[in-house]
Write an enzyme that holds these catalytic residues in place. Structure first.
Site, short mmCIF file in Angstrom:
data_model
loop_
_atom_site.label_atom_id
_atom_site.label_comp_id
_atom_site.label_asym_id
_atom_site.label_seq_id
_atom_site.Cartn_x
_atom_site.Cartn_y
_atom_site.Cartn_z
N LYS A 8 0.84 -1.21 0.00
CA LYS A 8 0.00 0.00 0.00
C LYS A 8 0.87 1.25 0.00
CE LYS A 8 0.93 1.36 4.45
NZ LYS A 8 1.64 2.58 4.83
N GLY A 92 9.98 -1.98 7.07
CA GLY A 92 10.31 -0.60 7.49
C GLY A 92 10.35 0.38 6.33
N GLY A 94 7.50 1.51 4.80
CA GLY A 94 6.26 2.29 4.75
C GLY A 94 5.26 1.77 3.75
N LEU A 95 5.51 0.55 3.23
CA LEU A 95 4.63 0.00 2.19
C LEU A 95 3.68 -1.07 2.73
CD1 LEU A 95 7.33 -0.19 -0.62
CD2 LEU A 95 5.39 1.40 -0.52
N GLY A 96 3.74 -1.29 4.03
CA GLY A 96 2.78 -2.21 4.65
C GLY A 96 2.99 -3.67 4.33
N ASP A 132 -1.90 -0.90 10.54
CA ASP A 132 -2.11 -0.94 9.09
C ASP A 132 -2.70 -2.27 8.61
OD1 ASP A 132 -1.03 1.56 8.93
OD2 ASP A 132 0.88 0.95 8.05
O1 C5P Z 1 0.23 -0.23 15.32
P1 C5P Z 1 1.67 -0.46 14.98
O2 C5P Z 1 2.30 -1.55 15.79
O3 C5P Z 1 1.92 -0.62 13.52
O4 C5P Z 1 2.42 0.91 15.38
C1 C5P Z 1 3.81 0.99 15.59
C2 C5P Z 1 4.08 2.21 16.49
O5 C5P Z 1 3.73 3.42 15.81
C3 C5P Z 1 3.24 2.21 17.76
O6 C5P Z 1 3.88 1.54 18.81
C4 C5P Z 1 3.13 3.70 18.06
O7 C5P Z 1 4.31 4.15 18.68
C5 C5P Z 1 3.09 4.33 16.69
N1 C5P Z 1 1.72 4.63 16.21
C6 C5P Z 1 1.04 5.71 16.74
N2 C5P Z 1 -0.22 6.03 16.25
C7 C5P Z 1 -0.78 5.30 15.27
C8 C5P Z 1 -0.10 4.19 14.72
C9 C5P Z 1 1.15 3.88 15.21
O8 C5P Z 1 1.55 6.42 17.62
N3 C5P Z 1 -1.98 5.65 14.80
#
Ligand code: C5P
Length: 283
Positions: A8, A92, A94-96, A132
């Site tokens: 994505k 890492g 940013g493409l999910g 995501d």
């Molecule tokens: O949800 P995910 O594990 O992908 O997020 C990784 C980190 O990015 C979270 O631990 C948080 O620090 C940050 N994050 C956030 N707000 C979001 C999504 C992610 O602060 N909406």
């Protein structure tokens, strides 16, 4: 069962404020792309998980393994499966990639299980795995809010070729949110991206807030954006918290010419098409 996991980009991303649980409220439009990892999943005598391609953890910290365990917790009759992941989307970036893989495991297991979970239940499970992951349950084009798990399918009224330029930089999402925090003074209201879906709106309004911290920290990512525009992209933006910068081109030829410019600088580039129809990715 063979599954194309896809990837994505975010068409703009606004971080509104930090919530009391530490997550940030955001607003974005996710666009599914054809390029992605491949997953093979077959019923087996016992669970196993192997990988090929880009090296990624293959133990219980891999999102595919977490997705299997989470699904099994909710459906104890889930059969053991052998999962093989061929990884092409850099973690890492940013493409999910990892999120798409995890969603693919949930959807595949749901197919193998009697009395499958509803789409809503799958989205709730996906949200436990990462912000995501829920998007990839349905894919296509979706407007997202909350921490990214509140979703509504929408239709864009433009199309184009997506050129992904992936520099060899790993950006921590957690770092990017923390770097933005000092700028988030007070609550911002959403601009409701969902109403802005024409090509002209995209260029004017679809900014990604992360660019304001990522580009100063990694000027080479800003230079990629400038080159994409110089090469004829009608829109260029950071995906998620980076490091991928992508450009959207009306003509495939133009995008191919641009890709050659980046390859000369040894950047990883991928030219891919958007997927508008919602798809399970299961073939
Ligand atoms: O949800 P995910 O594990 O992908 O997020 C990784 C980190 O990015 C979270 O631990 C948080 O620090 C940050 N994050 C956030 N707000 C979001 C999504 C992610 O602060 N909406």
């Amino acid at each position: 069962m063979k599954i194309d996991c896809h990837s994505k980009v975010n068409l703009g991303l606004r971080v509104l404020y930090q919530r009391s649980d530490g997550y940030h409220e955001l607003e974005t439009v996710f666009q599914e792309l054809a390029w992605g990892d491949q997953l093979e999943l077959v019923p087996a005598i016992e669970f196993s998980f192997t990988t090929s391609g880009i090296a990624v953890p293959s133990g219980s910290d891999n999102l595919c393994v977490k997705a299997y365990e989470l699904f099994r917790k909710h459906r104890s009759e889930t059969p053991p499966v052998q999962i093989h992941l061929h990884k092409v989307v850099p973690p890492g970036s940013g493409l999910g990639g990892g999120s798409a893989d995890a969603a693919a495991v949930l959807k595949a297991l749901n197919r193998l299980t009697n009395g499958p979970l509803s789409e809503r239940e799958l989205i709730n499970l996906a949200a436990e795995l990462g912000s995501d992951v829920p998007f990839f349950i349905r894919g296509g084009t979706q407007w997202a809010w909350g921490r990214g798990e509140k979703l509504m399918s929408i239709q864009l009224d433009f199309t184009g070729w997506f050129l992904l330029v992936i520099p060899p930089i790993h950006i921590s999402t957690r770092w990017a949110y923390q770097a933005l925090n000092s700028r988030l003074t007070g609550r911002r209201s959403p601009v409701t991206f969902r109403g802005l879906l024409k090509k002209a709106d995209l260029v004017r309004f679809f900014e990604n807030d992360f660019e304001s911290v990522v580009i100063p920290a990694y000027p080479e990512i800003g230079a990629i954006k400038e080159t994409l525009i110089e090469e004829g992209a009608f829109f260029a933006g950071l995906s998620g918290s980076g490091a991928t910068m992508y450009g959207i081109f009306s003509e495939r030829d133009q995008a191919e010419t641009a890709a050659r410019v980046f390859r000369k600088n040894s950047y990883h580039t991928e030219l891919t098409a958007p997927i508008f129809t919602t798809t399970s990715g299961i073939v």
